[in-house]
Write an enzyme that holds these catalytic residues in place. Structure first.
Site, PDB file in Angstrom:
ATOM      1  N   LYS A 176       0.762  -1.249   0.024  1.00 38.70           N
ATOM      2  CA  LYS A 176       0.058   0.184   0.101  1.00 38.70           C
ATOM      3  C   LYS A 176       1.096   1.335  -0.128  1.00 38.70           C
ATOM      4  O   LYS A 176       1.217   1.712   0.972  1.00 38.70           O
ATOM      5  CB  LYS A 176      -0.910  -0.074   1.103  1.00 38.70           C
ATOM      6  CG  LYS A 176      -2.030   0.788   0.838  1.00 38.70           C
ATOM      7  CD  LYS A 176      -3.495   0.665   2.031  1.00 38.70           C
ATOM      8  CE  LYS A 176      -4.253   1.731   1.888  1.00 38.70           C
ATOM      9  NZ  LYS A 176      -4.913   1.865   0.596  1.00 38.70           N
TER      10      LYS A 176
HETATM   11  N1  PMP Z   1      -7.392  -2.120  -3.326  1.00 36.48           N
HETATM   12  C1  PMP Z   1      -6.921  -1.070  -3.459  1.00 36.48           C
HETATM   13  C2  PMP Z   1      -5.975  -0.583  -4.443  1.00 36.48           C
HETATM   14  C3  PMP Z   1      -7.088  -0.107  -2.226  1.00 36.48           C
HETATM   15  O1  PMP Z   1      -6.616   1.306  -2.238  1.00 36.48           O
HETATM   16  C4  PMP Z   1      -7.961  -0.413  -1.250  1.00 36.48           C
HETATM   17  C5  PMP Z   1      -8.099   0.247  -0.094  1.00 36.48           C
HETATM   18  N2  PMP Z   1      -7.234   0.197   1.022  1.00 36.48           N
HETATM   19  C6  PMP Z   1      -8.400  -1.930  -1.179  1.00 36.48           C
HETATM   20  C7  PMP Z   1      -8.096  -2.734  -2.276  1.00 36.48           C
HETATM   21  C8  PMP Z   1      -9.246  -2.380  -0.227  1.00 36.48           C
HETATM   22  O2  PMP Z   1      -8.196  -2.632   0.972  1.00 36.48           O
HETATM   23  P1  PMP Z   1      -9.041  -2.745   2.294  1.00 36.48           P
HETATM   24  O3  PMP Z   1     -10.232  -3.576   2.148  1.00 36.48           O
HETATM   25  O4  PMP Z   1      -8.003  -3.257   3.153  1.00 36.48           O
HETATM   26  O5  PMP Z   1      -9.191  -1.194   2.678  1.00 36.48           O
END
Ligand code: PMP
Length: 325
Positions: A176
Site C-alpha cells: 500500500k
Molecule cells: N485495493 C486498493 C488498490 C485499495 O486502495 C484498497 C483500499 N485500501 C483496497 C483494495 C481495499 O483494501 P481494504 O479492504 O484493506 O481497505
C-alpha cells in the site's frame, strides 16, 4: 522573471478538502502536534511521497457512543508488511502505533465516524533519486470525519480500463504505497471521462484485478467469485472480511482468476474496501448488472458489514477495537 508568491496554506488546502474536515491534531513522530504545524521542507516532499507507504483505517461510532476501530491490528500489520517490502524501517512497534491511533482519535474528539491514515516516509532531506534501503522513517497519522454510505442503497457505474494494473514484477500492488495510486488515478480519470464512476483494472494476464481503491467480487448463480490474491490486488481487509462472513454462513465463495467477460454475465457485482465499504456496481461498460439495482447478496453483505462495524453483530468482536476513553 516574475515569480508569484506561493498561495497561502489555507487557500491551497481549500482546494483539496473542506476546512471543516481539518482536525485539530495530527500525530507525528511520537506526539500530537497542531495540524498547522505539521510541516516538512519542500525539498523533502518528492522522496517522501515516492517512498511512502500508508494505511486507511475506519473508526465507526457504535449506537452506545463507543468509537470502534475496524480490524486495527490487521491494518497496522499490513503497514509493517508494506514497509518491509519497501525496506523502510518503521521506528515504532505495532503496539506503539496502536496507542498513537488512540491518542489521535481522543485528541480530535470525534463524535462521528472517522478515517485514520497512518503513513511512513523516509525522514529528513535525501537528495538521491533512489531512497536507499533501510532509511529511517517518520510516521504521521492523519484523520478526518468520514460519512459512511453503507445504508444509502447507492450504486455505481464501472468501466473496464484501458490502463493495465501494475504487476508484482514491477510495482507490487500488494504494497500500500502512495506511488501505486498513480496507476489507479490514470484509470479513474479515464473512467470518468467515459461517463463511468470507477474503473475496473485488468492485470498483465488480461484478467480482472481490482478498482483503484477497492477489491471486486461478482455473484453468478448464487456463488460469490473474487479474483485471487495473485491477480494484482491489495490484500484487502474488507475482502477478507466478506469472504470470512460468507464462509462462516456456509455460502459458496470462490477465489480464482476472473475473465473480463464474466463481468458482463454477473448477476451482481460489487467493490469492497475500507473507504468504499460494500459498493454495488449497477452497470459495467454500459451493460446493466442484474436488475440495475444492488442485488440481494450484495445488500445482505452490506447489511451484515454495517452490523459488524457498528458493534451490533454478535460476530467477531475480536475485529473491533474500542478507542479507550
Ligand atoms: N485495493 C486498493 C488498490 C485499495 O486502495 C484498497 C483500499 N485500501 C483496497 C483494495 C481495499 O483494501 P481494504 O479492504 O484493506 O481497505
Amino acid at each position: 522573471m516574475n515569480v508569484s508568491a506561493p498561495a497561502p496554506l489555507a487557500a491551497l488546502d481549500s482546494l483539496a478538502s473542506p476546512a471543516a474536515d481539518r482536525p485539530e491534531w495530527i500525530w507525528r513522530s511520537g506526539r500530537l502536534v497542531l495540524w498547522e504545524q505539521a510541516q516538512i521542507h519542500v525539498n523533502a516532499v518528492g522522496h517522501a511521497s515516492t517512498a511512502a507507504v500508508f494505511e486507511g483505517i475506519k473508526a465507526y461510532r457504535a449506537d452506545d457512543g463507543r468509537l470502534l476501530l475496524f480490524r486495527l491490528d490487521e491494518h497496522l500489520r499490513r503497514l509493517s508488511d508494506s514497509a518491509r517490502i519497501c525496506r523502510l524501517d518503521l521506528p515504532y512497534t505495532l503496539s506503539e502505533l496502536r496507542a498513537a491511533v488512540f491518542e489521535l482519535l481522543r485528541g480530535n474528539g470525534y463524535r462521528e465516524d472517522a478515517y485514520v491514515r497512518p503513513w511512513a516516509f523516509p525522514s529528513g532531506l535525501i537528495r538521491e533519486q533512489m531512497v536507499p534501503a533501510g532509511s529511517v522513517c517518520e510516521v504521521v497519522i492523519d484523520s478526518w470525519p468520514f460519512r459512511s454510505r453503507l445504508d444509502t442503497g447507492r450504486g455505481c457505474r464501472a468501466g473496464v480500463s484501458s490502463w493495465q494494473r501494475i504487476s508484482d514484477a514491477a510495482m507490487p500492488p500488494r504494497v500500500k504505497a502512495f506511488s501505486n495510486y498513480h496507476n489507479g488515478r490514470l484509470a479513474m480519470m479515464e473512467a470518468q471521462e467515459n461517463g463511468h464512476d470507477w474503473p475496473i483494472l485488468l492485470n498483465e494476464r488480461h484478467k480482472v484485478s481490482e478498482g483503484p481503491g477497492a477489491c471486486i467480487a461478482l455473484v453468478r448463480n448464487g456463488t460469490v467469485i473474487t479474483p485471487s490474491l495473485t491477480s494484482g490486488v491489495l490484500e484487502s481487509i474488507t475482502r477478507d472480511t466478506v469472504l470470512r462472513l460468507l464462509e462462516e454462513s456456509g455460502e459458496p465463495v470462490i477465489e480464482r482468476e476472473v475473465d473480463r467477460s464474466e463481468l458482463y454475465l454477473a448477476d451482481e457485482l460489487f467493490f469492497m474496501g475500507t473507504a468504499w465499504e460494500i459498493l454495488p456496481i449497477t452497470s459495467v461498460d454500459g451493460l446493466q448488472v442484474g436488475a440495475g439495482r444492488p442485488g440481494s447478496v450484495t445488500q445482505r453483505l452490506a447489511a451484515e458489514y454495517t452490523r459488524l462495524v457498528r458493534g451490533r453483530s454478535g460476530r467477531h468482536a475480536d475485529w473491533l477495537t474500542e478507542v479507550p476513553r
